[in-house]
Design a protein around this motif. Structure first.
Motif, PDB file in Angstrom:
ATOM      1  N   PHE A   1       0.810  -1.217   0.000  1.00  8.50           N
ATOM      2  CA  PHE A   1       0.000   0.000   0.000  1.00  8.50           C
ATOM      3  C   PHE A   1       0.846   1.271   0.000  1.00  8.50           C
ATOM      4  CE2 PHE A   1      -3.554  -2.653   2.081  1.00  8.50           C
ATOM      5  CZ  PHE A   1      -4.001  -3.056   0.828  1.00  8.50           C
ATOM      6  N   ALA A   2       2.148   1.142   0.261  1.00 13.30           N
ATOM      7  CA  ALA A   2       3.046   2.286   0.065  1.00 13.30           C
ATOM      8  C   ALA A   2       3.020   2.724  -1.393  1.00 13.30           C
ATOM      9  CB  ALA A   2       4.469   1.921   0.485  1.00 13.30           C
ATOM     10  N   GLY A   3       2.665   1.784  -2.284  1.00 11.36           N
ATOM     11  CA  GLY A   3       2.563   2.089  -3.703  1.00 11.36           C
ATOM     12  C   GLY A   3       1.406   2.994  -4.055  1.00 11.36           C
ATOM     13  N   ARG A   4       0.587   3.363  -3.077  1.00 12.60           N
ATOM     14  CA  ARG A   4      -0.451   4.372  -3.300  1.00 12.60           C
ATOM     15  C   ARG A   4       0.111   5.778  -3.112  1.00 12.60           C
ATOM     16  NH1 ARG A   4      -5.651   1.523  -0.174  1.00 12.60           N
ATOM     17  NH2 ARG A   4      -5.664  -0.366  -1.465  1.00 12.60           N
ATOM     18  N   GLU A   5       1.320   5.845  -2.546  1.00 17.14           N
ATOM     19  CA  GLU A   5       1.979   7.134  -2.320  1.00 17.14           C
ATOM     20  C   GLU A   5       3.167   7.334  -3.258  1.00 17.14           C
ATOM     21  OE1 GLU A   5       2.735   8.022   1.836  1.00 17.14           O
ATOM     22  OE2 GLU A   5       1.421   6.354   2.397  1.00 17.14           O
ATOM     23  N   VAL A   6       3.896   6.267  -3.564  1.00 19.43           N
ATOM     24  CA  VAL A   6       5.071   6.361  -4.435  1.00 19.43           C
ATOM     25  C   VAL A   6       4.929   5.310  -5.538  1.00 19.43           C
ATOM     26  CG1 VAL A   6       6.604   7.306  -2.678  1.00 19.43           C
ATOM     27  CG2 VAL A   6       6.376   4.816  -2.903  1.00 19.43           C
ATOM     28  N   GLU A   7       5.351   5.660  -6.737  1.00 16.44           N
ATOM     29  CA  GLU A   7       5.129   4.801  -7.903  1.00 16.44           C
ATOM     30  C   GLU A   7       6.304   3.851  -8.108  1.00 16.44           C
ATOM     31  OE1 GLU A   7       3.297   5.644 -12.269  1.00 16.44           O
ATOM     32  OE2 GLU A   7       5.222   6.623 -11.849  1.00 16.44           O
ATOM     33  N   TYR A   8       6.003   2.565  -8.089  1.00 14.06           N
ATOM     34  CA  TYR A   8       7.038   1.561  -8.311  1.00 14.06           C
ATOM     35  C   TYR A   8       6.384   0.231  -8.683  1.00 14.06           C
ATOM     36  CZ  TYR A   8       6.112  -1.195  -4.123  1.00 14.06           C
ATOM     37  OH  TYR A   8       5.536  -2.039  -3.202  1.00 14.06           O
ATOM     38  N   CYS A   9       7.194  -0.686  -9.167  1.00 16.07           N
ATOM     39  CA  CYS A   9       6.775  -2.069  -9.409  1.00 16.07           C
ATOM     40  C   CYS A   9       7.607  -2.992  -8.536  1.00 16.07           C
ATOM     41  CB  CYS A   9       6.993  -2.462 -10.882  1.00 16.07           C
ATOM     42  SG  CYS A   9       5.994  -1.562 -12.067  1.00 16.07           S
ATOM     43  N   GLN A  10       7.044  -4.127  -8.168  1.00 16.24           N
ATOM     44  CA  GLN A  10       7.801  -5.122  -7.408  1.00 16.24           C
ATOM     45  C   GLN A  10       7.748  -6.463  -8.125  1.00 16.24           C
ATOM     46  OE1 GLN A  10       5.528  -4.541  -3.878  1.00 16.24           O
ATOM     47  NE2 GLN A  10       4.228  -6.318  -4.191  1.00 16.24           N
ATOM     48  N   ILE A  11       8.858  -7.175  -8.033  1.00 18.40           N
ATOM     49  CA  ILE A  11       8.940  -8.527  -8.582  1.00 18.40           C
ATOM     50  C   ILE A  11       8.964  -9.492  -7.411  1.00 18.40           C
ATOM     51  CG2 ILE A  11      10.211 -10.138 -10.040  1.00 18.40           C
ATOM     52  CD1 ILE A  11      11.540  -7.741 -11.375  1.00 18.40           C
ATOM     53  N   GLU A  12       8.031 -10.421  -7.383  1.00 15.62           N
ATOM     54  CA  GLU A  12       7.956 -11.410  -6.309  1.00 15.62           C
ATOM     55  C   GLU A  12       8.331 -12.791  -6.835  1.00 15.62           C
ATOM     56  OE1 GLU A  12       4.489  -9.589  -3.447  1.00 15.62           O
ATOM     57  OE2 GLU A  12       3.828 -10.602  -5.277  1.00 15.62           O
ATOM     58  N   LYS A  13       8.836 -13.619  -5.917  1.00 10.12           N
ATOM     59  CA  LYS A  13       9.193 -15.015  -6.208  1.00 10.12           C
ATOM     60  C   LYS A  13      10.381 -15.115  -7.158  1.00 10.12           C
ATOM     61  CE  LYS A  13       4.321 -16.290  -5.840  1.00 10.12           C
ATOM     62  NZ  LYS A  13       3.184 -16.949  -6.483  1.00 10.12           N
ATOM     63  N   MET A  14      11.383 -14.289  -6.944  1.00  9.81           N
ATOM     64  CA  MET A  14      12.619 -14.442  -7.694  1.00  9.81           C
ATOM     65  C   MET A  14      13.416 -15.610  -7.117  1.00  9.81           C
ATOM     66  SD  MET A  14      13.718 -10.459  -8.358  1.00  9.81           S
ATOM     67  CE  MET A  14      14.969 -10.900  -9.599  1.00  9.81           C
TER      68      MET A  14
END
Length: 282
Positions: free
Chosen positions: A213-226
């Motif tokens: 939910f921090a992504g509602r304040e700052v714009e980014y993408c996350q990669i999961e299960k690397m």
């Protein structure tokens, strides 16, 4: 370093049929070559052509698979839309709107394998680890959070035995110009069980998916299960490409991150070698 001289390191987990490490596992139905001939012949007959499976060479057609799967299974990238409809009062990007430029760059691996499962990774943790690497983040770098959880892939423990990012830690990284953050754990936040327990104890809604939910304040993408971050020859200046599949209006998409390292690289490989791939502006 030319591409043809690079060693490629796969940093992904692929789609599997019904693995215990997925709460909503993919279903993969395989069709062999004989079944493929039957299906192709049926398709041709529906088009008005008199074709039988036995008409194919050796009675074999094309193999394929039918899949039932969510875009958050296997290694995948979450788009800003996954976190909420807006980012800082602007419409959030869906996965097909994520700029390709975000998806390639020099990676920095931050090692948190010493953290206990269920713990949060704080701003202080991030700063201390960056200090240990004597590294200052720069815009466009890709940060990879190493928890060691990928070693548990294939077991139910994969879902619960990892630390997660904090909201403030997430915002700290993005404020340095980082647009993509990856993790080798099941999720970017703490495990579901840890978040649920903390919410029930405190009644504080901030305990529920705070890093997402921090992504509602700052714009980014996350990669999961690397996976396979321990196979990288160094912790900084590792060129990677991680382009997600485009799904119209999608909240995420499967991705196969690949690192490019010089052949025979050692841990003390020359810093900045990745500039020869991406250029000085990467």
């Amino acid at each position: 370093m030319p591409f043809d001289d690079a060693t490629l390191i796969d940093l992904s987990i692929g789609l599997e049929d019904g693995p215990p490490s997925e709460p909503m596992p993919p279903s993969i139905d395989h069709f062999g070559h004989e079944a493929g001939a039957e299906r192709l012949a049926e398709n041709l007959r529906e088009l008005g052509h008199d074709v039988e499976a036995s008409d194919f060479p050796d009675g074999m057609g094309l193999a394929w698979e039918d899949l039932e799967v969510i875009p958050h299974a296997g290694t995948h990238m979450d788009a800003p839309w996954h976190y909420g409809p807006e980012v800082d009062d602007e419409p959030a990007k869906t996965i097909d709107e994520v700029p390709l430029e975000w998806c390639r760059g020099n990676a920095v691996v931050l090692d948190f394998r010493s953290k206990e499962p269920g713990e949060e990774i704080s701003v202080a943790d991030l700063e201390d680890t960056l200090d240990e690497l004597d590294h200052e983040l720069s815009p466009g770098e890709i940060v990879l959070i190493q928890t060691g959880a990928d070693e548990l892939w294939g077991t139910p423990e994969y879902l619960t035995q990892f630390p997660g990012m904090s909201a403030e830690g997430t915002k700290f990284l993005v404020e340095q110009g980082v647009k993509v953050i990856g993790t080798d754990a099941y999720g970017f936040d703490k495990p579901f069980t840890a978040m649920g327990e903390r919410y029930v104890e405190s009644g504080d809604e901030d305990e529920l998916w705070p890093a997402h939910f921090a992504g509602r304040e700052v714009e980014y993408c996350q990669i999961e299960k690397m996976a396979n971050l321990d196979a990288l020859p160094r912790k900084t200046d590792v060129p990677i490409v991680a382009v997600p599949i485009s799904i119209e209006d999608g909240s995420g998409g499967w991705v196969r991150p690949v690192a490019f390292v010089e052949d025979g690289a050692a841990d003390d490989a020359v810093d900045g070698a990745s500039d020869e791939i991406w250029g000085d502006d990467a």
